[in-house]
Design a protein around this motif. Structure first.
Motif, PDB file in Angstrom:
ATOM      1  N   SER A  45     -99.264  14.458 112.183  1.00 41.99           N
ATOM      2  CA  SER A  45    -100.367  15.045 111.442  1.00 41.99           C
ATOM      3  C   SER A  45    -101.500  14.065 111.493  1.00 41.99           C
ATOM      4  CB  SER A  45     -99.991  15.455 110.220  1.00 41.99           C
ATOM      5  OG  SER A  45     -99.270  16.253 110.066  1.00 41.99           O
ATOM      6  N   ASP A 166    -100.669  22.237 113.704  1.00 44.13           N
ATOM      7  CA  ASP A 166    -100.051  21.477 113.051  1.00 44.13           C
ATOM      8  C   ASP A 166     -98.677  22.307 112.390  1.00 44.13           C
ATOM      9  OD1 ASP A 166     -98.553  19.483 111.905  1.00 44.13           O
ATOM     10  OD2 ASP A 166    -100.337  18.664 110.793  1.00 44.13           O
ATOM     11  N   GLU A 167     -97.539  22.402 113.156  1.00 44.40           N
ATOM     12  CA  GLU A 167     -96.410  23.279 112.842  1.00 44.40           C
ATOM     13  C   GLU A 167     -97.023  24.833 112.230  1.00 44.40           C
ATOM     14  OE1 GLU A 167     -93.221  21.475 110.401  1.00 44.40           O
ATOM     15  OE2 GLU A 167     -94.435  19.459 110.625  1.00 44.40           O
TER      16      GLU A 167
HETATM   17 MG   LIG Z   1     -97.268  16.490 109.424  1.00 42.79          MG
END
Ligand SMILES: [Mg+2]
Ligand SMILES: Nc1ncnc2c1ncn2[C@@H]1O[C@H](COP(=O)(O)OP(=O)(O)OP(=O)(O)O)[C@@H](O)[C@H]1O
Length: 220
Positions: A45, A166-167
């Motif tokens: 991240s 992000d995911e």
């Molecule tokens: Mg992360």
């Protein structure tokens, strides 16, 4: 398109110093779909935030389209971020009190796009993710997969060159995750560069390339 050279990032709090990224060299080419993988806490991240200009590196240089970021003042940087990047997060980050259409219009408000044009662009973005019939719903009236598709519409409404995710499928079951993945792949086919963090090997294999992060460093 995006080039990181010897980029490091240290987080400092009262008691601890965390070297989150160390000597990262990374080149993301225009039109690429890059998957980023690695264990929890390895710096994924952090790396995505640096690429998306949400944070500045401690050491090293970042270039966007050939221009080093150091040349930009803060205001220019905010403008560059707003025009270049769209962001998608694991937890959707939709505003619960706003209807779907208003959530998607938000990024255009910061660019002073006029009302009717805003509405038209937001509607087109929602149609693109298959939610043209949900404009007046509120986020909590949608499934998780639908909410993430609203978040994708919000990310693409300003026609960014690069999508940073992000995911994006981290909170979705596999069927809804696959739907979101299909949309990202389609946007990529249409020319949008995508950098996506994922814990799912199967998803990552659908990308052009997998970048692996371990303990703040890229591993081959
Ligand atoms: Mg992360
Ligand atoms: N704002 C912050 N302040 C202090 N330390 C931070 C901060 N953000 C992240 N860190 C630390 O930096 C390291 C990298 O964090 P990061 O969030 O980038 O990991 P990640 O790979 O995204 O993990 P996950 O897969 O769990 O999301 C971790 O050790 C984390 O504790």
């Amino acid at each position: 398109m995006i080039r990181l050279d010897k980029v490091s990032k240290t987080y400092r709090t009262d008691k601890v110093e965390t070297l989150a990224l160390k000597d990262i060299d990374l080149h993301v080419r225009q039109g690429e779909f890059v998957a980023m993988m690695g264990p929890s806490g390895c710096g994924k991240s952090t790396l995505l935030n640096l690429i998306g200009l949400l944070d500045r590196p401690g050491q090293g240089t970042i270039e966007i389209g050939g221009t080093p970021l150091k040349r930009y003042a803060d205001r220019q940087l905010a403008r560059l971020r707003n025009r270049t990047f769209g962001f998608i997060f694991q937890r959707f980050h939709l505003i619960p009190d706003l209807r779907v259409i208003d959530n998607v219009e938000l990024p255009l408000l910061y660019r002073s796009v006029k009302g009717a044009e805003r509405r038209g662009l937001a509607q087109a973005a929602l149609e693109k993710v298959g939610l043209g019939a949900r404009l007046d719903h509120y986020p909590n009236q949608l499934s998780g997969g639908q909410q993430q598709r609203v978040a994708i519409a919000r990310a693409i409404v300003g026609q960014p060159q690069v999508l940073l995710a992000d995911e994006p499928t981290g909170n979705l079951d596999s069927r809804m995750g696959a739907e979101v993945m299909d949309i990202l792949l389609k946007l990529n086919e249409e020319g949008t560069t995508v950098v996506m963090v994922t814990h799912d090997e199967q998803e990552a294999r659908r990308a052009d390339r997998i970048v692996r992060v371990f303990d703040g460093q890229l591993v081959a």
